[in-house]
Each structure stands twice: as structure tokens, then as C-alpha cells.
Design a protein around this motif. Sequence first.
Motif, short mmCIF file in Angstrom:
data_model
loop_
_atom_site.label_atom_id
_atom_site.label_comp_id
_atom_site.label_asym_id
_atom_site.label_seq_id
_atom_site.Cartn_x
_atom_site.Cartn_y
_atom_site.Cartn_z
N ARG A 61 -6.87 -4.85 -9.86
CA ARG A 61 -6.70 -3.56 -9.10
C ARG A 61 -8.35 -3.04 -8.56
N SER A 62 -8.25 -2.45 -7.64
CA SER A 62 -9.29 -1.60 -7.11
C SER A 62 -9.29 -0.27 -6.58
N LEU A 63 -9.79 0.63 -7.11
CA LEU A 63 -9.77 2.11 -6.68
C LEU A 63 -10.55 2.16 -5.52
N LEU A 64 -10.08 2.95 -4.58
CA LEU A 64 -10.48 3.36 -3.05
C LEU A 64 -11.45 4.33 -3.17
N LYS A 65 -12.30 4.33 -2.43
CA LYS A 65 -13.61 5.65 -2.49
C LYS A 65 -12.83 6.89 -1.82
N ALA A 66 -11.91 6.51 -1.09
CA ALA A 66 -11.08 7.68 -0.42
C ALA A 66 -9.62 7.20 -0.08
N PRO A 67 -8.75 8.08 -0.37
CA PRO A 67 -7.30 7.61 0.22
C PRO A 67 -7.37 7.10 1.58
N THR A 68 -6.18 6.07 1.66
CA THR A 68 -6.06 5.48 2.94
C THR A 68 -4.77 5.16 3.31
N GLN A 69 -4.63 4.86 4.66
CA GLN A 69 -3.25 4.17 4.96
C GLN A 69 -3.52 3.15 6.03
N GLU A 70 -4.95 2.69 6.21
CA GLU A 70 -5.47 1.68 6.89
C GLU A 70 -5.28 0.43 6.66
N ALA A 71 -4.69 -0.61 7.50
CA ALA A 71 -4.37 -1.79 7.07
C ALA A 71 -5.61 -2.45 6.71
N GLU A 72 -6.72 -2.29 7.64
CA GLU A 72 -7.88 -3.16 7.45
C GLU A 72 -8.71 -2.76 6.08
N THR A 73 -8.55 -1.41 5.55
CA THR A 73 -9.22 -1.21 4.43
C THR A 73 -8.21 -1.66 3.20
N ILE A 74 -6.80 -1.82 3.31
CA ILE A 74 -6.14 -2.42 2.35
C ILE A 74 -6.35 -4.08 2.34
N PHE A 75 -6.51 -4.63 3.35
CA PHE A 75 -6.89 -5.83 3.54
C PHE A 75 -8.34 -6.23 3.00
#
Length: 389
Positions: free
Chosen positions: A330-344
Motif C-alpha cells: 500500500r501507498s499513502l497519497l500526499k493528497a486525496p485524489t480521484q484521478e486515474a493517473e495518480t492511482i496508476f
Amino acid sequence: MPTRSLKVLLATGFMVSENLLPQNDIHRRIIHLDMDAFYASVEMRDHPELANKAVVVAHDPRKHGGHGVITTANYLARQYGVGSAMPAIEAVRKVPKDLLVFIDPNFEKYRATSAQVHEIMHRVTDIIEPISLDEAYLDVTKNKLGNYSAIQLASYLQQQVYQTTHLTSSFGVSYNKFLAKIGSDYAKPFGRTVILPGDAMEFLAQLDIGTFPGIGKKTKPVMQAMGINTGKDLQEKSVEWLIDHFQRQGYVIAMHSRGIDLSPVVASRQRKSIGKERTFEPSLHDEQAALSFLRQISRQLADSLAKRHLTAGCVVLKIRDRNFQTITRRSLLKAPTQEAETIFAEGRELLMHVPEFLEAGTRLLGLSVTNLQAVNYEEIDLFDTDLGG
């Protein structure tokens, strides 16, 4: 000794009072927002050449051996007696050939437009009960925008939906879900119906009995044979009489005909995670194929987040080798997202840290997003926008 009516009520689990009906609750403010001929309207928006055509969203039965069911039809097609859930071949029989156009359903496009509509709804309240892609109940007794009436809020929603999607919607406003739904259906398309507590009985009295939920093709002729044709006729029947003749259904009809519906608007439950995965047979060894799959499901996860008005704070990779050894990273994100490129990008990074699984052969690969939270919206001044009267 209880009467037969009371026995029926007790047997079906109803709480009864001396007069059989519960006390009405008129303090809530409910909106039912319903898109007008949604799927057909989306197609007409995207294909202006369909103007003045009877548009039926369904596979053309003339190309599918007479098979197919109508998803929806525009209002011109409805004038010829064509409607949802009808066999598509009926449209061929009812609509003049030069007017009829079949459009294959495109649910990906409809879901994307629905997500836009729901984003607008969430500016007003998070107490939203979706019924389908094109309609929902909203409880605006308390809302995010301030001290505005339910009518102002509904007008704002209708205007914003039109400006954003170029599609019309209809709304009903009242003190319960039943009346709000009746209202949104009453003046379509692009309709606005407000049913105040003091007007409910009179409004319901003039309706055909087929308007009331539970009075369908089987029950309606039975009632008509008894001389019951309108809401007023239902109101003149005692609760006991309706229960005696129609049992549990009769009790619900008695409540509705008197403007009573105590069911709350139930917001969708918050999900803890959203995930996609796939089992590969034969096992997957190619890195580019694995990355291509991760990109595909990243887009699906992003669509799911947008549809549910959520952001994700964590990306989780799940991988299983041909020996059924399974790990998650798992990887915690720097900021919440709903962007496909960030998830990928996060999924790709996690995959690169376990190259041995691809080398050995990957049997299962998946991504999920967690730490979900609702999208936050800034304060909006309704009166910066023309509500359209």
C-alpha cells in the motif's frame, strides 16, 4: 377483540393507533430530482440531427431477430405509445418509419453524465438517496448552502444541471418522498411542482388512481369496478375498508392517499474501499501487459470514485503468484485524489517493488483505493446564479 383489519395490521407488522394511521410528519423538506427521458436526451444532446425524431434507446430489433427491450424513449416516441421496458419491436409497430431512430445504449456515457448531476446534488446536501442514474431523493431540511427554501434549492439544482449538462430535469418538492416523487412526475418535462402540507389532500384528490404506487395493471381495474377512480375516491374510503379489501397494500394506499409517508431519505452507505482485480490463466509474465491492466483498472477506480463523489487517500496493490502466494502493498497519497493517473502511478510504483512475482508468473493482479472521504464543496451563493424564475 380486534377487528379483522387490526388483525391484518398486526400480522403484517404495522404499528397501529386508535385511528389506524400514524401521525403525519410535515417538518421535512424533500426534493425528488428526475432527469427528463435521460438516456434519450443525452443522445439527442450529442447528436443534434436527432431533433424531431422519435428516439428509442434500445438495440434495433430489426437487426437482432426481433429481440430487445426499450431502455427509454424520448417524448416524441412516447406520443406514439412507446415506453421503457417495452419490447423494442413495439416501437417498430407504433412509430412511423421515417420518424423512428434506434440508438444502442451507451451506459458509460450515461454514468459520466449522471456523475455530473450527482456532483451538483452534493453541493446542496449529502443526504441523497439515488434511485437510478437519472433520479434521486434529497433531504434538504438542513443543507450546505444556508437559509434557503427547498423551492429555491430545487430551482438552483435544476438550473445548474441544465447549465452543466445541457439537459433538462424535473423536480417535486414536498414534506415527504412520496409527494416529492409524485410532484416530479406531474409536470414533465422541465417541470416544477411544489406540494405544501395544506395543499396535499386537494392535490392528491384529483389524481387518477393509477398514479399511486401499488395500484398497477391488476389492482386498478378491481378498484374501478368498485367505483374508485381518483384520489378523492380513495380518501372517502375508510382505512379499515381499504385494509379489508387490499390487506397490507390497502394500508399503504390509505396512507399515501392522505399524504402520509414517513420513510426517510437514506443516504448511500460510506464504502471503506473500492477495488478491481483479475485472475490470469495462463499466469502473467509480461511487465507491459501488467502495467496496461493496472492503467485500465485505475481508470475504472477513478470513475467509481467520481460517481460516488469520493476521494481516496491510499492505493493498495494485490498480487498472487502461480504458487498462490499472495501479498498486498500500500501507498499513502500526499493528497486525496480521484484521478486515474495518480492511482496508476502509485500502482505502478508498488508493482516495480515486487518484480519477483512477475518473474515467477502472476496469477492474480488487482488495485484498490481506501481511506475514502466525501468531496468537500466550498460555500456557494445561490443568488450569484440566475435561478430561472
